[in-house]
Design an enzyme around this catalytic site. Structure first.
Site, mmCIF file in Angstrom:
data_model
loop_
_atom_site.group_PDB
_atom_site.id
_atom_site.type_symbol
_atom_site.label_atom_id
_atom_site.label_comp_id
_atom_site.label_asym_id
_atom_site.label_seq_id
_atom_site.Cartn_x
_atom_site.Cartn_y
_atom_site.Cartn_z
ATOM 1 N N GLN A 245 4.611 2.720 -9.649
ATOM 2 C CA GLN A 245 3.173 2.887 -9.855
ATOM 3 C C GLN A 245 2.660 4.131 -9.133
ATOM 4 O O GLN A 245 2.678 4.178 -7.907
ATOM 5 C CB GLN A 245 2.439 1.652 -9.321
ATOM 6 C CG GLN A 245 0.933 1.704 -9.502
ATOM 7 C CD GLN A 245 0.229 0.556 -8.797
ATOM 8 O OE1 GLN A 245 0.751 -0.003 -7.837
ATOM 9 N NE2 GLN A 245 -0.950 0.190 -9.270
ATOM 10 N N SER B 189 -2.001 5.936 -5.965
ATOM 11 C CA SER B 189 -2.545 6.472 -4.715
ATOM 12 C C SER B 189 -2.075 7.899 -4.459
ATOM 13 O O SER B 189 -0.974 8.288 -4.841
ATOM 14 C CB SER B 189 -2.105 5.600 -3.541
ATOM 15 O OG SER B 189 -2.463 4.267 -3.768
ATOM 16 N N GLU C 87 -2.594 -7.312 -11.994
ATOM 17 C CA GLU C 87 -1.918 -7.194 -10.705
ATOM 18 C C GLU C 87 -2.313 -8.383 -9.835
ATOM 19 O O GLU C 87 -1.669 -8.712 -8.876
ATOM 20 C CB GLU C 87 -2.352 -5.871 -10.056
ATOM 21 C CG GLU C 87 -1.477 -5.400 -8.925
ATOM 22 C CD GLU C 87 -2.027 -4.114 -8.304
ATOM 23 O OE1 GLU C 87 -1.573 -3.786 -7.218
ATOM 24 O OE2 GLU C 87 -2.887 -3.455 -8.899
ATOM 25 N N SER D 98 -7.873 -2.880 -0.233
ATOM 26 C CA SER D 98 -7.829 -3.413 1.138
ATOM 27 C C SER D 98 -8.785 -4.601 1.279
ATOM 28 O O SER D 98 -9.674 -4.801 0.451
ATOM 29 C CB SER D 98 -8.235 -2.329 2.133
ATOM 30 O OG SER D 98 -9.639 -2.139 2.065
ATOM 31 N N ASN D 99 -8.588 -5.378 2.336
ATOM 32 C CA ASN D 99 -9.450 -6.542 2.522
ATOM 33 C C ASN D 99 -10.911 -6.146 2.734
ATOM 34 O O ASN D 99 -11.811 -6.905 2.386
ATOM 35 C CB ASN D 99 -8.931 -7.404 3.681
ATOM 36 C CG ASN D 99 -7.738 -8.247 3.237
ATOM 37 O OD1 ASN D 99 -7.186 -8.025 2.157
ATOM 38 N ND2 ASN D 99 -7.357 -9.217 4.053
ATOM 39 N N GLU D 100 -11.128 -4.950 3.278
ATOM 40 C CA GLU D 100 -12.515 -4.488 3.428
ATOM 41 C C GLU D 100 -13.130 -4.257 2.044
ATOM 42 O O GLU D 100 -14.275 -4.639 1.790
ATOM 43 C CB GLU D 100 -12.573 -3.189 4.242
ATOM 44 C CG GLU D 100 -12.292 -3.360 5.730
ATOM 45 C CD GLU D 100 -10.827 -3.653 6.028
ATOM 46 O OE1 GLU D 100 -9.962 -3.185 5.273
ATOM 47 O OE2 GLU D 100 -10.554 -4.372 7.012
HETATM 48 C C1 LIG Z 1 3.476 -0.617 1.898
HETATM 49 C C2 LIG Z 1 2.541 -0.029 0.881
HETATM 50 C C3 LIG Z 1 2.915 0.025 -0.456
HETATM 51 C C4 LIG Z 1 2.087 0.609 -1.388
HETATM 52 N N1 LIG Z 1 2.517 0.727 -2.700
HETATM 53 C C5 LIG Z 1 1.780 1.450 -3.583
HETATM 54 C C6 LIG Z 1 2.287 1.768 -4.891
HETATM 55 O O1 LIG Z 1 3.389 1.356 -5.280
HETATM 56 N N2 LIG Z 1 1.552 2.549 -5.716
HETATM 57 C C7 LIG Z 1 0.323 3.023 -5.333
HETATM 58 O O2 LIG Z 1 -0.301 3.698 -6.127
HETATM 59 N N3 LIG Z 1 -0.199 2.745 -4.112
HETATM 60 C C8 LIG Z 1 0.506 1.986 -3.221
HETATM 61 N N4 LIG Z 1 0.008 1.734 -1.959
HETATM 62 C C9 LIG Z 1 -1.255 2.370 -1.540
HETATM 63 C C10 LIG Z 1 -2.379 1.407 -1.275
HETATM 64 O O3 LIG Z 1 -2.915 0.929 -2.451
HETATM 65 C C11 LIG Z 1 -3.399 2.131 -0.369
HETATM 66 O O4 LIG Z 1 -2.835 2.177 0.916
HETATM 67 C C12 LIG Z 1 -4.721 1.439 -0.322
HETATM 68 O O5 LIG Z 1 -5.410 1.656 -1.498
HETATM 69 C C13 LIG Z 1 -5.602 1.910 0.860
HETATM 70 O O6 LIG Z 1 -5.728 3.295 0.856
HETATM 71 P P1 LIG Z 1 -5.432 4.174 2.131
HETATM 72 O O7 LIG Z 1 -4.148 3.725 2.691
HETATM 73 O O8 LIG Z 1 -5.564 5.587 1.745
HETATM 74 O O9 LIG Z 1 -6.574 3.798 3.168
HETATM 75 P P2 LIG Z 1 -8.078 4.330 3.159
HETATM 76 O O10 LIG Z 1 -8.652 4.155 1.824
HETATM 77 O O11 LIG Z 1 -8.133 5.647 3.787
HETATM 78 O O12 LIG Z 1 -8.765 3.267 4.103
HETATM 79 C C14 LIG Z 1 -8.713 3.318 5.526
HETATM 80 C C15 LIG Z 1 -9.561 2.201 6.079
HETATM 81 O O13 LIG Z 1 -10.914 2.372 5.679
HETATM 82 C C16 LIG Z 1 -11.372 1.203 5.025
HETATM 83 N N5 LIG Z 1 -12.334 1.548 4.013
HETATM 84 C C17 LIG Z 1 -12.188 2.433 2.999
HETATM 85 N N6 LIG Z 1 -13.303 2.464 2.259
HETATM 86 C C18 LIG Z 1 -14.156 1.580 2.791
HETATM 87 C C19 LIG Z 1 -15.476 1.147 2.470
HETATM 88 N N7 LIG Z 1 -16.132 1.638 1.405
HETATM 89 N N8 LIG Z 1 -16.068 0.216 3.257
HETATM 90 C C20 LIG Z 1 -15.403 -0.306 4.319
HETATM 91 N N9 LIG Z 1 -14.174 0.072 4.669
HETATM 92 C C21 LIG Z 1 -13.553 1.003 3.914
HETATM 93 C C22 LIG Z 1 -10.120 0.581 4.462
HETATM 94 O O14 LIG Z 1 -10.292 -0.788 4.185
HETATM 95 C C23 LIG Z 1 -9.140 0.841 5.562
HETATM 96 O O15 LIG Z 1 -9.321 -0.119 6.560
HETATM 97 C C24 LIG Z 1 0.822 1.119 -0.999
HETATM 98 C C25 LIG Z 1 0.433 1.037 0.341
HETATM 99 C C26 LIG Z 1 1.270 0.481 1.282
HETATM 100 C C27 LIG Z 1 0.822 0.423 2.731
#
Ligand SMILES: Cc1cc2nc3c(=O)[nH]c(=O)nc-3n(C[C@H](O)[C@H](O)[C@H](O)COP(=O)(O)OP(=O)(O)OC[C@H]3O[C@@H](n4cnc5c(N)ncnc54)[C@H](O)[C@@H]3O)c2cc1C
Lengths: 397, 374
Positions: free
Chosen positions: A126, A129, A244, A382-384
């Protein structure tokens, strides 16, 4: 109100149990139970066994080689698989891309790609991200420029789970940089073996090698690999998200995890008695079990409604939050239970992985699992973000 | 009332902090953690030169510190930099026991950074029970024979000597009957099985099959080592609490910096109130941890019941807050915090895994209850 499963559902559960008893290789169950990651060949082996029984694509319509299980049947199947420590079905082709192609793909795309998912000819990953686009997925920048009957793709995806095994990736790409964020995105299928695609592993904090960066430099992708219409990819991505989210509560994993904690805590000694009789540990365990009991029923209520045709909305977000927190709590209990023997680093990807390990066999992967499953509350929205969805819907803002 | 550090301690803390900031960078630490030895002999020698090992011992013992606050001061800085070098093992535990028992000949080399030690006490099923010793010591004439197995002995491979506990009387979990001995690592009949630890550093299982040592290797009066071990353990808990505090400060600082840099939805994620409030909670809890660590450090010289109650209070609170800080910092970072390469990973692991040593949250809760009732 009737809290029992119907006769047919109970019969189905027994059918699943019998199948697992007969067909699930003990080797794979042992690895899954021990929390070890499976090789590509082992994943494929399990997929082939399910496919031979016709159960690989329980969620697909019969016309495409699935069985069209309803939500309750799917739940029973998933729960029994988890309890038997069957490997997880790798979701990318089966749970994510499959439903999107079935709904939005061309006849030619369906005829070509769907059977290959079932036979395992293609391993999908997938590509959503990006480094700058996580929670705010619509800000993605990977660019696809139309050039005759090709797209030229440039950019970077990240966190690509099991991308190291994949030969195909479905990507969200930007095809109209001038349109509003969500409106210039397309859904593109890219051959990972094309010139210009590079996969770099990311080592996670528990030492595991499950995610990757995928880089695209002037990658030529046939235009026929565009799914649906150009610039409408966001709609398909949202549709995919609802798929999903089946099994989002992960009750099967939690049930299995709780059993494992009990097993460990019965073996561990604390102050001259089994840890499971220690009042503080027992209280922690009981609280999670009560939470899980309630959530399993919330899950069934939602599944029951889904069977009747209701598409879960905020309910899915609720299950994602509660389900991930409960699983993480169970992981926490498991590492706690292991005591000092949770400290050794049992990295299976390192050399010497077959050397005898200190402490009881079960202790090896517990701390690693605890850290690895912090991902449950981060990925897939994310849970947020989930809480935001729930609150917005309640507050009607 | 005065909660300021003395001038000497402040200077030591400043110079240690500077040294570690310059030398113990994320890259250097990752290199050390991944190395075969699991620690850096160069950093070890430099720490000794800086007087950091000496700061863990009193003047009579050949050092220039040794008070609870000296220990807390040093370990907070070690924690802040995520140091994996075995100061707890060589300095506080094994070295400290040698000092407590007036066994001075090795101490000079310890303080000078020329030798390393390990404290071999825990056993495969002892969990956090300090009096659980099954390893036996049998004396016959001028020879003592040790048999048994010690578990998860940190720094065992790098150590030249072990301070080892064994039973000379009583049953498995009796406080009476435990003795301490000095054991050279190359003693015949002794096998080590070493392995890396998830939070950095290394440990080993030590199996003793009829290991013979001379009667002069006895460190404690026969069967009377338990109170000495318990007191050293208390000092180790003060050290571990201060170390966890330092590590938590770094984890929270990394998180605050990241919340200011990372943008999603067109704004820094630190502008989302839900994250702001959680950072605020962490900052509040950090002050709690600092205070409980000060309390435990300040009561180390009190009578046993008082001392141990503060010590258990500290370890319990550090365990609880530690988990919260590690999990919240990872969560607020999102995916980036899950990577080995990013600095937070190391701190999160050290903070959480600190609860698997010297008694965990529940162990010390129970102990606190028992000590309060008595
Ligand atoms: C082990 C793992 C496997 C994954 N596998 C895939 C995959 O196969 N394909 C793929 O496409 N993606 C994958 N992902 C990506 C995943 O979907 C992203 O990590 C996720 O969407 C969060 O994005 P970020 O890590 O950039 O965090 P960010 O978006 O930068 O968030 C950082 C923090 O800010 C908080 N935050 C962000 N926006 C808000 C808001 N509006 N209000 C309050 N809080 C907020 C978040 O909850 C988090 O706590 C994977 C991630 C992990 C860790």
């Amino acid at each position: 109100m009737d809290l029992t499963f119907s006769d047919e559902e109970r019969a189905f559960r027994i059918e699943v149990q019998t199948f697992l008893k007969e067909k699930l290789p003990a080797r794979l169950a042992a690895k899954t139970r021990a929390g070890q990651s499976l090789t590509k060949a082992e994943h494929e082996e399990w997929h082939a066994i399910l496919n031979a029984r016709g159960w690989l694509a329980g969620n697909w319509p019969k016309a495409h080689g699935g069985i069209d299980w309803n939500a309750v049947e799917r739940h029973i199947f998933e729960e029994e698989c988890a309890l038997a420590y069957a490997p997880r079905i790798v979701p990318f082709g089966l749970m994510m891309l499959g439903p999107v192609l079935q709904k939005f793909g061309s006849e030619a795309q369906k005829a070509h790609w769907l059977p290959r998912i079932l036979t395992g000819e293609d391993w999908w990953c997938q590509g959503y991200s990006e480094p700058g686009a996580g929670s705010d997925l619509a800000s993605l920048k990977t660019r696809a420029l139309r050039d005759g009957d090709h797209y030229i793709v440039n950019g970077q995806k990240t966190w690509t789970t099991l991308g190291q095994h994949a030969n195909m990736i479905f990507c969200l790409v930007r095809t109209d940089p001038d349109a509003k964020k969500q409106e210039g995105i397309s859904f593109l299928l890219i051959d990972m073996h094309s010139p210009g695609v590079e996969v770099r592993p990311i080592v996670l904090l528990d030492g595991s090698a499950e995610v990757n960066e995928v880089w695209f430099t002037d990658v030529r992708v046939p235009a026929e690999n565009l799914v649906g219409k150009e610039n409408e990819g966001w709609t398909y991505a949202k549709y995919l998200l609802t798929h999903e989210r089946t099994n989002i509560a992960g009750t099967g994993f939690s049930n299995a995890g709780l059993e494992a904690v009990k097993r460990i805590a019965a073996q561990e000694q604390s102050g001259g008695q089994p840890l499971i009789r220690n009042p503080h540990f027992a209280a922690r365990l009981a609280k999670v079990e009560i939470d899980l009991m309630a959530m399993a029923t919330t899950n069934l209520r939602i599944i029951s409604a889904a069977k009747g045709g209701h598409t879960p909305g905020v309910e899915a977000s609720m299950l994602k939050v509660k389900g991930s927190v409960i699983r993480q709590e169970i992981n926490d209990l498991a590492r706690r239970a292991a005591g000092p023997y949770a400290l050794p680093f049992a990295n299976e990807t390192l050399e010497g992985a077959n050397e005898p390990r200190p402490g009881p066999d079960y202790a090896g992967p517990l701390a690693a699992q605890y850290f690895n499953n912090r991902k449950l509350s981060i990925y897939g929205g994310s849970n947020e973000i989930q809480r935001q969805i729930i609150a917005k819907s309640a507050l009607e803002i | 009332m005065n909660f300021e550090l003395t001038e000497e301690r402040q200077m030591m803390q400043d110079s240690l902090r500077r040294f570690l900031r310059d030398r113990y960078t994320t890259e250097e630490r990752n290199r050390i953690v991944a190395s075969e030895a699991g620690y850096s002999p160069q950093i070890w020698a430099d720490l000794a030169d800086l007087g950091i090992i000496g700061a863990l011992f009193t003047e009579e013992q050949g050092g220039f510190g040794g008070d609870g606050f000296d220990i807390a001061c040093v370990f907070e800085e070690l924690g802040r930099a995520g140091v994996v070098e075995p100061l707890l093992e060589t300095g506080i535990l094994a070295g400290g026991l040698l000092a407590d028992l007036g066994h001075d000949q090795l101490l000079e080399a310890v303080v000078a950074g020329q030798t390393q030690l390990a404290f071999a006490h825990s056993e495969p099923t002892s969990r956090y029970d300090l009096s659980h010793v099954e390893t036996t010591a049998n004396t016959s004439g001028e020879t003592i024979t040790l048999s048994g197995r010690k578990a998860v002995v940190q720094n065992a491979e790098a150590a030249d000597h072990f301070v080892i506990s064994a039973r000379e009387g009583g049953t498995i979990r009796d406080e009476n009957g435990i003795s301490l001995f000095l054991l050279s690592k190359d003693s015949p009949g002794l096998t080590l099985m070493g392995y890396p630890l998830m939070g950095g550093g290394r440990a080993a299982e030590i199996v003793m099959d009829q290991v013979k040592i001379p009667a002069t290797a006895r460190l404690s009066p026969p069967g009377e080592a338990y109170p000495i071990i318990e007191r050293r353990h208390a000092m180790a808990i003060v050290a571990a609490s201060a170390e966890a505090l330092g590590a938590m400060e770094t984890a929270v600082a990394l998180t605050i910096a990241y919340l200011g840099q990372r943008t999603q939805f067109g704004r820094p994620i630190g502008t989302f109130q839900v994250l702001q409030h959680r950072v605020a909670d962490l900052l509040i809890e950090l002050e709690q941890v600092r205070s409980i660590t000060i309390l435990a450090a300040g009561h180390l010289n009190d009578q046993r019941e008082i001392r141990e109650r503060y010590v258990s209070a500290a370890k319990n609170l550090v365990g609880r807050v530690g988990r919260l800080v590690a999990e919240e910092c990872i969560q607020m970072h999102g995916g980036i915090a899950m990577t080995e390469e990013y600095a937070l990973a190391h701190f999160a692991k050290r903070i959480v895994l600190a609860d698997h040593r010297l008694g965990d949250t529940d162990h010390h809760l129970e102990r606190f209850i028992a000590l309060t009732a008595s």
